[in-house]
Design a protein around this motif. Structure first.
Motif, PDB file in Angstrom:
ATOM      1  N   GLY A  33       0.554  -0.872  -0.153  1.00 35.63           N
ATOM      2  CA  GLY A  33       0.316  -0.085  -0.223  1.00 35.63           C
ATOM      3  C   GLY A  33       0.648   1.200  -0.378  1.00 35.63           C
ATOM      4  N   LEU A  34       0.198   2.128   0.287  1.00 33.31           N
ATOM      5  CA  LEU A  34       1.072   3.569  -0.231  1.00 33.31           C
ATOM      6  C   LEU A  34       0.134   4.374   1.210  1.00 33.31           C
ATOM      7  N   GLU A  35       1.479   5.403   1.704  1.00 25.03           N
ATOM      8  CA  GLU A  35       0.044   5.687   3.465  1.00 25.03           C
ATOM      9  C   GLU A  35       0.882   7.446   3.450  1.00 25.03           C
ATOM     10  N   TRP A  36       0.464   8.350   2.997  1.00 20.92           N
ATOM     11  CA  TRP A  36       1.010   9.731   3.619  1.00 20.92           C
ATOM     12  C   TRP A  36       0.911   9.804   5.109  1.00 20.92           C
ATOM     13  N   VAL A  37       2.137  10.330   5.920  1.00 22.56           N
ATOM     14  CA  VAL A  37       2.494  10.002   7.221  1.00 22.56           C
ATOM     15  C   VAL A  37       3.194  10.938   7.418  1.00 22.56           C
ATOM     16  N   PRO A  38       2.403  11.689   8.014  1.00 22.91           N
ATOM     17  CA  PRO A  38       3.026  12.921   9.585  1.00 22.91           C
ATOM     18  C   PRO A  38       4.105  12.833   9.730  1.00 22.91           C
ATOM     19  N   LEU A  39       4.565  13.906   9.471  1.00 18.05           N
ATOM     20  CA  LEU A  39       6.170  13.900   9.579  1.00 18.05           C
ATOM     21  C   LEU A  39       6.800  13.766  10.998  1.00 18.05           C
ATOM     22  N   GLY A  40       6.164  14.539  11.603  1.00 17.67           N
ATOM     23  CA  GLY A  40       6.817  13.693  13.155  1.00 17.67           C
ATOM     24  C   GLY A  40       6.559  12.445  13.990  1.00 17.67           C
TER      25      GLY A  40
END
Length: 160
Positions: free
Chosen positions: A119-126
């Motif tokens: 899959g693909l996921e946008w992850v918060p940098l923190g």
């Protein structure tokens, strides 16, 4: 006496794609573990690293991107790490680029995903330092992109 095998050097280009304080990561099942990788992959002969990262990101994510700048250069020499016998012939050089999406960042779905990709996921940098993002050496440098600070050294060396 047999001479040790000479490693073939594989060059690749990886993308740190940032959008609204998040980074796009590939979820994967690799080596019997759930993990994350940066999108990107192997460079073809005659292909620039910039063209390689754009092609690989399109194949794996469906996004078109702008390559902003080189962030880091990473080497991985298998004989120097956890599985020296198994990876004795492994030598990778990865150019890791800062990129921004030019197509809709919410329309994801590549047409030639890696076999391990789940899959693909946008992850918060923190949240990046707490993930099983491989290689581990890039977790904190990616998270640090959320802050304004001087650019770290671009050459990461031979790291796992």
């Amino acid at each position: 006496m047999t001479e040790p095998a000479t490693p073939e050097i594989r060059t690749s280009a990886k993308a740190v794609i940032l959008h609204e304080g998040q980074v796009l990561l590939m979820r994967a099942n690799w080596d019997d573990q759930e993990c994350y990788f940066l999108p990107g992959g192997g460079q073809h002969p005659g292909e620039s690293l910039g063209d390689a990262v754009r092609r690989e990101v399109d194949e794996e994510t469906g996004l078109t991107i702008t390559v902003e700048r080189l962030l880091w250069l990473r080497e991985y020499i298998g004989a120097n790490h956890d599985r020296p016998v198994l990876e004795a012939k492994t030598h990778r050089i990865e150019a890791i680029f800062l990129c921004t999406p030019t197509s809709d960042p919410h329309q994801l779905g590549g047409h030639a995903q890696d076999d391990a990709q789940t899959g693909l996921e946008w992850v918060p940098l923190g949240k990046v330092p707490d993930l099983n993002l491989l290689p581990h050496a890039i977790r904190q440098p990616i998270a640090d992109l959320a802050e304004t600070r001087p650019a770290p050294d671009s050459y990461l060396g031979d790291v796992a």
